[in-house]
Design a protein around this motif. Structure first.
Motif, PDB file in Angstrom:
ATOM      1  N   GLU A  50       2.352 -11.620  -7.706  1.00  0.00           N
ATOM      2  CA  GLU A  50       1.880 -11.189  -9.030  1.00  0.00           C
ATOM      3  C   GLU A  50       1.472  -9.713  -9.049  1.00  0.00           C
ATOM      4  O   GLU A  50       1.167  -9.116  -8.012  1.00  0.00           O
ATOM      5  N   ARG A  51       1.420  -9.171 -10.274  1.00  0.00           N
ATOM      6  CA  ARG A  51       0.963  -7.787 -10.485  1.00  0.00           C
ATOM      7  C   ARG A  51      -0.398  -7.580  -9.853  1.00  0.00           C
ATOM      8  O   ARG A  51      -1.258  -8.442  -9.910  1.00  0.00           O
ATOM      9  N   GLY A  52      -0.590  -6.407  -9.271  1.00  0.00           N
ATOM     10  CA  GLY A  52      -1.862  -6.048  -8.670  1.00  0.00           C
ATOM     11  C   GLY A  52      -1.989  -6.414  -7.204  1.00  0.00           C
ATOM     12  O   GLY A  52      -2.899  -5.947  -6.525  1.00  0.00           O
ATOM     13  N   THR A  53      -1.084  -7.228  -6.687  1.00  0.00           N
ATOM     14  CA  THR A  53      -1.139  -7.649  -5.286  1.00  0.00           C
ATOM     15  C   THR A  53      -0.753  -6.491  -4.373  1.00  0.00           C
ATOM     16  O   THR A  53       0.214  -5.779  -4.627  1.00  0.00           O
ATOM     17  N   VAL A  54      -1.510  -6.331  -3.288  1.00  0.00           N
ATOM     18  CA  VAL A  54      -1.167  -5.335  -2.277  1.00  0.00           C
ATOM     19  C   VAL A  54      -0.088  -5.938  -1.386  1.00  0.00           C
ATOM     20  O   VAL A  54      -0.204  -7.076  -0.926  1.00  0.00           O
ATOM     21  N   VAL A  55       0.979  -5.175  -1.169  1.00  0.00           N
ATOM     22  CA  VAL A  55       2.123  -5.649  -0.395  1.00  0.00           C
ATOM     23  C   VAL A  55       2.484  -4.667   0.714  1.00  0.00           C
ATOM     24  O   VAL A  55       2.077  -3.509   0.681  1.00  0.00           O
ATOM     25  N   MET A  56       3.280  -5.173   1.670  1.00  0.00           N
ATOM     26  CA  MET A  56       3.802  -4.343   2.743  1.00  0.00           C
ATOM     27  C   MET A  56       5.332  -4.372   2.665  1.00  0.00           C
ATOM     28  O   MET A  56       5.923  -5.441   2.464  1.00  0.00           O
ATOM     29  N   VAL A  57       5.942  -3.222   2.836  1.00  0.00           N
ATOM     30  CA  VAL A  57       7.406  -3.114   2.845  1.00  0.00           C
ATOM     31  C   VAL A  57       7.917  -3.649   4.180  1.00  0.00           C
ATOM     32  O   VAL A  57       7.489  -3.195   5.242  1.00  0.00           O
ATOM     33  N   VAL A  58       8.840  -4.621   4.119  1.00  0.00           N
ATOM     34  CA  VAL A  58       9.429  -5.162   5.347  1.00  0.00           C
ATOM     35  C   VAL A  58      10.896  -4.773   5.502  1.00  0.00           C
ATOM     36  O   VAL A  58      11.450  -4.878   6.590  1.00  0.00           O
ATOM     37  N   GLU A  59      11.513  -4.317   4.419  1.00  0.00           N
ATOM     38  CA  GLU A  59      12.902  -3.834   4.480  1.00  0.00           C
ATOM     39  C   GLU A  59      13.113  -2.824   3.369  1.00  0.00           C
ATOM     40  O   GLU A  59      12.584  -2.979   2.269  1.00  0.00           O
ATOM     41  N   TYR A  60      13.887  -1.795   3.656  1.00  0.00           N
ATOM     42  CA  TYR A  60      14.185  -0.741   2.680  1.00  0.00           C
ATOM     43  C   TYR A  60      15.690  -0.603   2.562  1.00  0.00           C
ATOM     44  O   TYR A  60      16.400  -0.521   3.568  1.00  0.00           O
ATOM     45  N   GLN A  61      16.186  -0.596   1.318  1.00  0.00           N
ATOM     46  CA  GLN A  61      17.604  -0.367   1.053  1.00  0.00           C
ATOM     47  C   GLN A  61      17.706   0.839   0.130  1.00  0.00           C
ATOM     48  O   GLN A  61      17.363   0.749  -1.058  1.00  0.00           O
ATOM     49  N   PRO A  62      18.128   1.977   0.681  1.00  0.00           N
ATOM     50  CA  PRO A  62      18.219   3.195  -0.122  1.00  0.00           C
ATOM     51  C   PRO A  62      19.118   2.995  -1.331  1.00  0.00           C
ATOM     52  O   PRO A  62      20.056   2.206  -1.270  1.00  0.00           O
ATOM     53  N   PRO A  63      18.842   3.674  -2.427  1.00  0.00           N
ATOM     54  CA  PRO A  63      17.791   4.680  -2.515  1.00  0.00           C
ATOM     55  C   PRO A  63      16.454   4.157  -3.045  1.00  0.00           C
ATOM     56  O   PRO A  63      15.429   4.764  -2.796  1.00  0.00           O
ATOM     57  N   ARG A  64      16.398   3.024  -3.785  1.00  0.00           N
ATOM     58  CA  ARG A  64      15.158   2.654  -4.472  1.00  0.00           C
ATOM     59  C   ARG A  64      14.815   1.169  -4.406  1.00  0.00           C
ATOM     60  O   ARG A  64      14.145   0.659  -5.301  1.00  0.00           O
ATOM     61  N   THR A  65      15.265   0.457  -3.381  1.00  0.00           N
ATOM     62  CA  THR A  65      15.013  -0.980  -3.311  1.00  0.00           C
ATOM     63  C   THR A  65      14.244  -1.328  -2.048  1.00  0.00           C
ATOM     64  O   THR A  65      14.576  -0.840  -0.966  1.00  0.00           O
ATOM     65  N   VAL A  66      13.228  -2.188  -2.203  1.00  0.00           N
ATOM     66  CA  VAL A  66      12.448  -2.653  -1.057  1.00  0.00           C
ATOM     67  C   VAL A  66      12.284  -4.167  -1.112  1.00  0.00           C
ATOM     68  O   VAL A  66      12.346  -4.769  -2.186  1.00  0.00           O
ATOM     69  N   TYR A  67      12.103  -4.765   0.048  1.00  0.00           N
ATOM     70  CA  TYR A  67      11.731  -6.171   0.171  1.00  0.00           C
ATOM     71  C   TYR A  67      10.301  -6.172   0.684  1.00  0.00           C
ATOM     72  O   TYR A  67       9.983  -5.432   1.634  1.00  0.00           O
ATOM     73  N   VAL A  68       9.449  -6.957   0.046  1.00  0.00           N
ATOM     74  CA  VAL A  68       8.021  -6.905   0.343  1.00  0.00           C
ATOM     75  C   VAL A  68       7.433  -8.284   0.593  1.00  0.00           C
ATOM     76  O   VAL A  68       7.999  -9.297   0.192  1.00  0.00           O
ATOM     77  N   GLN A  69       6.264  -8.287   1.231  1.00  0.00           N
ATOM     78  CA  GLN A  69       5.473  -9.501   1.388  1.00  0.00           C
ATOM     79  C   GLN A  69       4.022  -9.140   1.125  1.00  0.00           C
ATOM     80  O   GLN A  69       3.630  -7.972   1.285  1.00  0.00           O
TER      81      GLN A  69
END
Length: 72
Positions: A48-67
């Motif tokens: 949900e909005r406001g949740t602090v997340v960590m990037v676990v994968e980055y796909q350039p130029p502007r996409t991330v996978y988070v947990q």
């Protein structure tokens, strides 16, 4: 920015991340804060909005996978 330098960065969800959704997160990077399209690192997870997340994968130029960074 290379892939390794994005992985492990913390951010905050600005648009709900979840199955069937293209979410959005803001991450402090390159001396500022930037928005990235975001998907959950775990397929069925909803973050949900406001949740602090960590990037676990980055796909350039502007996409991330988070947990979620912290258990809720």
């Amino acid at each position: 920015m290379d892939d390794a330098s994005m992985v492990g960065l913390m951010g905050r969800v600005t648009g709900t991340v979840g199955p069937g959704l293209v979410g959005e997160v803001i991450v402090r990077v390159r001396g500022g804060a930037e928005h990235f399209l975001a998907y959950p690192a775990t397929g069925g997870e909803r973050i949900e909005r406001g949740t602090v997340v960590m990037v676990v994968e980055y796909q350039p130029p502007r996409t991330v996978y988070v947990q979620a960074a912290y258990d809720s």
